[in-house]
Design an enzyme around this catalytic site. Structure first.
Site, PDB file in Angstrom:
ATOM      1  N   ASP A 144      66.294 -36.788  23.766  1.00 20.30           N
ATOM      2  CA  ASP A 144      65.449 -37.987  23.789  1.00 20.30           C
ATOM      3  C   ASP A 144      65.849 -38.925  24.917  1.00 20.30           C
ATOM      4  OD1 ASP A 144      63.376 -37.996  21.771  1.00 20.30           O
ATOM      5  OD2 ASP A 144      64.979 -37.848  20.309  1.00 20.30           O
ATOM      6  N   HIS A 201      64.334 -33.991  11.774  1.00 19.48           N
ATOM      7  CA  HIS A 201      63.414 -33.030  12.377  1.00 19.48           C
ATOM      8  C   HIS A 201      62.933 -31.949  11.408  1.00 19.48           C
ATOM      9  CE1 HIS A 201      63.942 -34.727  16.329  1.00 19.48           C
ATOM     10  NE2 HIS A 201      65.261 -34.605  16.248  1.00 19.48           N
ATOM     11  N   GLU A 235      69.655 -43.028  22.050  1.00 15.06           N
ATOM     12  CA  GLU A 235      68.698 -42.069  22.585  1.00 15.06           C
ATOM     13  C   GLU A 235      67.663 -42.698  23.508  1.00 15.06           C
ATOM     14  OE1 GLU A 235      67.949 -38.737  19.507  1.00 15.06           O
ATOM     15  OE2 GLU A 235      67.812 -40.599  18.342  1.00 15.06           O
TER      16      GLU A 235
END
Length: 256
Positions: A177, A46, A151
């Site tokens: 997620d 990220h 996820e």
């Protein structure tokens, strides 16, 4: 060659304490070690990282004697093996949904016979060539951690087969997620989320692997540990800055 703090905890039935940073803060590994954490995740999924900053943080972590996990933006084999050669204790791979994806990660992160990682041994993880080939490979196979993030509903459905793969160590639930794809809140009070976590936890237990889960509070930690998690991630540089600035503002509000 250093041994993994995480694996030492997990192998003796303990709970590994893991925090995370998305920024190359050189002091972060030392602060994590002093606070009692076993490992720091370097979040390359990220946040942007320059290669030199990754190497610098891995070196600082080695000095602090904390594990580092490279949360990778790419599963390209050379990118994974380079992070390990630079001193990462293991890799943390997002959005693993199939056995084939999991097998590709193991192949990149583990030497034969478990995987297909290239042989070097002359860089940080091999103490710059100080060890014989067989000793280096045996140590790397025993102490390199593979954490796969579950996820999605597909990942949950395939958790048993993924956990069964030799070379996989931890299945880590990504609640944000996963809840997005399940259509619910990222809370264990949500039936869909709890069922998903219980499914992955049961798969880990049957296959002799470890469950990972984040926590935001002591109550969260107790709950996920009660569900079988032994790799618990809590705390990040973003949370620390936000909470500290809010506390400082409160003090200033009381003084001004």
């Amino acid at each position: 060659m250093r041994t993994s703090n995480i694996l030492a905890k997990l192998r003796t039935g303990g709970v590994a304490r893991v925090c995370s940073t998305g920024a190359a803060i050189q002091s972060f590994p030392q602060h994590a070690q002093r606070a009692g954490f076993d490992a720091v995740v370097l979040d390359g999924e990220h946040r942007p990282w320059h290669a030199g900053d990754v190497s610098l943080m891995l070196a600082q972590a080695k000095l602090a004697n904390v594990d580092t996990l490279w949360r990778t933006p790419s599963v390209e084999p050379v990118a994974l093996s380079r992070a390990l050669e630079d001193g990462a204790t293991g890799v943390m791979v997002p959005m693993v949904e199939t056995v084939e994806q999991a097998a590709a990660v193991v192949a990149a992160a583990k030497h034969p016979p478990l995987g297909n990682r290239g042989l070097d041994g002359s860089w940080v993880d091999g103490d710059f060539g100080a060890h014989a080939k067989d000793a280096y490979v045996a140590h790397a196979l025993a102490e390199t951690l593979v954490v796969l993030m579950i996820e999605s509903p597909q990942g949950v459905a395939n958790a048993e087969a993924i956990a069964a793969l030799p070379g996989v160590d931890v299945l880590f639930i990504g609640p944000g997620d996963l809840s997005l794809r399940l259509g619910c809140k990222p809370s264990l009070q949500e039936t869909k989320m709890r069922n998903a976590v219980e499914t992955v936890a049961a798969a880990c237990a049957r296959q002799g692997k470890w469950l990972g889960h984040p926590a935001k509070s002591a109550d969260d930690a107790r709950e996920v540990i009660g569900m079988g998690a032994r790799f618990v991630m809590m705390g990040s540089e973003g949370q620390a800055v936000q909470q500290h600035l809010q506390a400082c503002k409160g003090m200033l509000d009381g003084a001004c």
